[in-house]
Design an enzyme around this catalytic site. Structure first.
Site, short mmCIF file in Angstrom:
data_model
loop_
_atom_site.label_atom_id
_atom_site.label_comp_id
_atom_site.label_asym_id
_atom_site.label_seq_id
_atom_site.Cartn_x
_atom_site.Cartn_y
_atom_site.Cartn_z
N TYR A 60 51.02 -14.35 33.75
CA TYR A 60 51.45 -14.99 32.51
C TYR A 60 50.84 -14.26 31.31
O TYR A 60 49.62 -14.19 31.17
CB TYR A 60 51.03 -16.48 32.48
CG TYR A 60 51.66 -17.34 33.55
CD1 TYR A 60 52.64 -16.85 34.41
CD2 TYR A 60 51.28 -18.67 33.71
CE1 TYR A 60 53.20 -17.65 35.40
CE2 TYR A 60 51.85 -19.48 34.70
CZ TYR A 60 52.80 -18.95 35.54
OH TYR A 60 53.36 -19.74 36.51
N HIS A 118 51.29 -15.85 44.30
CA HIS A 118 52.37 -16.28 43.39
C HIS A 118 53.75 -16.27 44.05
O HIS A 118 54.53 -17.21 43.92
CB HIS A 118 52.38 -15.37 42.15
CG HIS A 118 52.97 -16.01 40.94
ND1 HIS A 118 52.56 -15.71 39.67
CD2 HIS A 118 53.96 -16.92 40.80
CE1 HIS A 118 53.27 -16.41 38.80
NE2 HIS A 118 54.13 -17.17 39.46
N SER A 148 52.68 -19.98 46.75
CA SER A 148 53.71 -20.45 45.84
C SER A 148 55.02 -19.77 46.21
O SER A 148 55.02 -18.58 46.57
CB SER A 148 53.31 -20.11 44.40
OG SER A 148 54.34 -20.46 43.52
N ASN A 149 56.10 -20.51 46.16
CA ASN A 149 57.43 -19.99 46.48
C ASN A 149 57.53 -19.53 47.93
O ASN A 149 58.27 -18.60 48.25
CB ASN A 149 57.80 -18.83 45.53
CG ASN A 149 57.84 -19.28 44.09
OD1 ASN A 149 58.61 -20.16 43.74
ND2 ASN A 149 56.99 -18.73 43.24
N LEU A 202 60.34 -30.57 34.76
CA LEU A 202 61.26 -31.13 33.77
C LEU A 202 62.50 -30.26 33.64
O LEU A 202 63.26 -30.38 32.67
CB LEU A 202 60.55 -31.25 32.40
CG LEU A 202 59.36 -32.21 32.36
CD1 LEU A 202 58.58 -32.08 31.06
CD2 LEU A 202 59.84 -33.65 32.54
N LYS A 249 54.73 -28.19 31.59
CA LYS A 249 54.13 -27.41 30.51
C LYS A 249 54.56 -28.01 29.17
O LYS A 249 55.74 -28.32 28.98
CB LYS A 249 54.60 -25.95 30.60
CG LYS A 249 54.08 -25.06 29.48
CD LYS A 249 55.11 -24.90 28.38
CE LYS A 249 54.55 -24.18 27.17
NZ LYS A 249 55.52 -24.14 26.06
N ASN A 259 53.99 -36.95 28.51
CA ASN A 259 53.87 -36.59 29.93
C ASN A 259 52.70 -37.32 30.59
O ASN A 259 52.81 -37.74 31.75
CB ASN A 259 53.73 -35.07 30.08
CG ASN A 259 54.99 -34.35 29.61
OD1 ASN A 259 56.03 -34.97 29.43
ND2 ASN A 259 54.90 -33.05 29.41
P1 NAP Z 1 58.84 -27.47 32.59
O1 NAP Z 1 57.43 -27.91 32.65
O2 NAP Z 1 59.84 -28.17 33.43
O3 NAP Z 1 59.38 -27.50 31.10
C1 NAP Z 1 58.66 -26.99 30.01
C2 NAP Z 1 59.54 -27.15 28.76
O4 NAP Z 1 59.83 -28.54 28.58
C3 NAP Z 1 58.86 -26.68 27.50
O5 NAP Z 1 59.88 -26.11 26.70
C4 NAP Z 1 58.34 -27.95 26.84
O6 NAP Z 1 58.35 -27.86 25.44
C5 NAP Z 1 59.38 -28.96 27.31
N1 NAP Z 1 58.77 -30.29 27.47
C6 NAP Z 1 57.57 -30.61 28.01
N2 NAP Z 1 57.37 -31.93 27.99
C7 NAP Z 1 58.46 -32.46 27.42
C8 NAP Z 1 58.84 -33.78 27.11
N3 NAP Z 1 58.06 -34.82 27.40
N4 NAP Z 1 60.05 -33.98 26.52
C9 NAP Z 1 60.86 -32.93 26.22
N5 NAP Z 1 60.56 -31.66 26.49
C10 NAP Z 1 59.36 -31.42 27.09
O7 NAP Z 1 58.97 -25.91 32.94
P2 NAP Z 1 57.99 -24.71 33.33
O8 NAP Z 1 57.10 -24.35 32.21
O9 NAP Z 1 58.87 -23.67 33.92
O10 NAP Z 1 57.14 -25.28 34.56
C11 NAP Z 1 55.86 -25.87 34.42
C12 NAP Z 1 54.76 -24.95 34.91
O11 NAP Z 1 54.97 -24.59 36.28
C13 NAP Z 1 54.71 -23.57 34.22
O12 NAP Z 1 54.22 -23.66 32.92
C14 NAP Z 1 53.85 -22.81 35.20
O13 NAP Z 1 52.48 -23.16 35.08
C15 NAP Z 1 54.43 -23.31 36.53
N6 NAP Z 1 55.50 -22.41 37.07
C16 NAP Z 1 55.24 -21.74 38.22
C17 NAP Z 1 56.19 -20.90 38.76
C18 NAP Z 1 55.87 -20.19 40.04
O14 NAP Z 1 56.59 -19.25 40.42
N7 NAP Z 1 54.83 -20.60 40.74
C19 NAP Z 1 57.44 -20.70 38.13
C20 NAP Z 1 57.68 -21.41 36.96
C21 NAP Z 1 56.72 -22.26 36.45
P3 NAP Z 1 57.03 -27.62 24.53
O15 NAP Z 1 56.24 -26.53 25.19
O16 NAP Z 1 57.57 -27.29 23.20
O17 NAP Z 1 56.24 -28.90 24.51
#
Ligand code: NAP
Length: 280
Positions: A60, A118, A148-149, A202, A249, A259
């Site tokens: 990241y 990862h 992961s994955n 989300l 996130k 959240n």
């Molecule tokens: P997510 O958590 O599903 O969505 C994040 C997005 O949703 C951001 O744009 C955030 O906006 C918005 N959001 C957050 N809370 C909200 C709420 N209550 N209402 C409306 N919108 C909201 O997606 P993600 O970041 O892909 O996944 C979460 C975490 O999982 C990542 O950050 C990472 O740590 C991990 N991840 C891991 C992998 C892997 O391969 N292992 C892949 C993807 C992600 P704001 O930031 O503007 O608040």
């Protein structure tokens, strides 16, 4: 504030059912040029509200996300569960050791609570990677090992490659809109006591929009019944499951507060099923 906890894998460690994702914190594929003060504030607020579990990765923002995490946990490192990840191209024995040491430097800590592979890399035997992971664990640099994955088969192979500890977790995409792991990997992990860390819980905000399809309508009905928001219902739907924790996130402080309100109560089985069906 305290959130609900779950056991991590077969360990004796309790982790909060909600953690803080960091993909985009400090930048995505490289360090962003903006200020990080707001991101640090969002992480600190999440910690204050009980989400004392941060998920990051060496990939990241090319490691910069870990530096932002270090900033946020500086005063209180012992009370935060930090998970980071080694990238798929760094899974040889020497590279795992090197990557971990670089992550520790950027995180300004002597140990990470959970070190995760990862993505799988079929060109490097998982036995070699796990040997390095167990060495890091013996040296106290990491406290738990995760992946992961990984598919069910890859998860099983990893479990078999470990001789001194058991696999703690598998972080996979899981949400109301992404269900591909639900019927195979999830029951396997539950029966093996491997914690499932749901990423993109989300759907990156996809189903929080004002959608009027069957899923959107069900979400709104359940949300008004429990006096919760769509995001809170979507997150609770994940964390009510025995082996699942979620890592949304959020950089926006209102999102962080919202959240955190997804824990501390439970959707009924009937409403869980209703939502599951409406989104399938
Ligand atoms: P997510 O958590 O599903 O969505 C994040 C997005 O949703 C951001 O744009 C955030 O906006 C918005 N959001 C957050 N809370 C909200 C709420 N209550 N209402 C409306 N919108 C909201 O997606 P993600 O970041 O892909 O996944 C979460 C975490 O999982 C990542 O950050 C990472 O740590 C991990 N991840 C891991 C992998 C892997 O391969 N292992 C892949 C993807 C992600 P704001 O930031 O503007 O608040």
């Amino acid at each position: 504030m305290q959130l609900d906890f779950k056991k991590l894998g077969k360990s004796d460690v309790d982790i909060p059912v909600l953690g803080l994702g960091t993909w985009g914190i400090g930048g995505f594929m490289s360090k962003h040029s903006g200020s990080e003060a707001e991101e640090v504030r969002a992480l600190k607020l999440g910690l204050e509200l009980g989400m004392r579990f941060i998920d990051t990765a060496e990939m990241y923002a090319r490691g910069h996300s870990e530096e932002v995490v270090a900033e946020a946990v500086q005063q209180d490192r012992e009370n935060v569960f930090i998970a980071t990840k080694v990238s798929a191209e760094n899974l040889s024995f020497d590279d795992v050791i090197r990557s971990c040491e670089s992550s520790l430097r950027r995180l300004r800590t002597s140990y990470v609570d959970l070190y995760q592979v990862h993505w799988p890399n079929t060109r490097i035997p998982i036995q070699e990677t796990m040997k390095a992971m167990e060495k890091l664990m013996a040296e106290g640099k990491i406290r738990n090992i995760g992946v992961s994955n990984f598919s069910k088969k890859q998860t099983r192979e990893t479990q078999e490659a470990l001789s001194k500890t058991s696999l703690a977790s598998n972080q996979v995409e899981y949400s109301l809109v992404e269900r591909s792991n639900e019927n195979d990997l999830l029951p396997y992990c539950t029966s093996e006591h491997v914690t499932v860390i749901a990423y993109t819980p989300l759907g990156r905000g996809r189903f929080l929009e004002d959608r009027r399809d069957r899923g959107g309508r069900a979400l709104d009905e359940v949300a008004s019944k429990y006096r919760k928001t769509r995001a809170q219902i979507a997150l609770n739907w994940l964390i009510v499951k025995e082996s699942v924790v979620a890592i949304p996130k959020a950089s926006n402080l209102e999102h962080v507060r919202e959240n955190a309100g997804a824990a501390g109560w439970k959707l009924s089985m009937e409403d869980q099923e209703r939502l599951g069906e409406a989104f399938s």
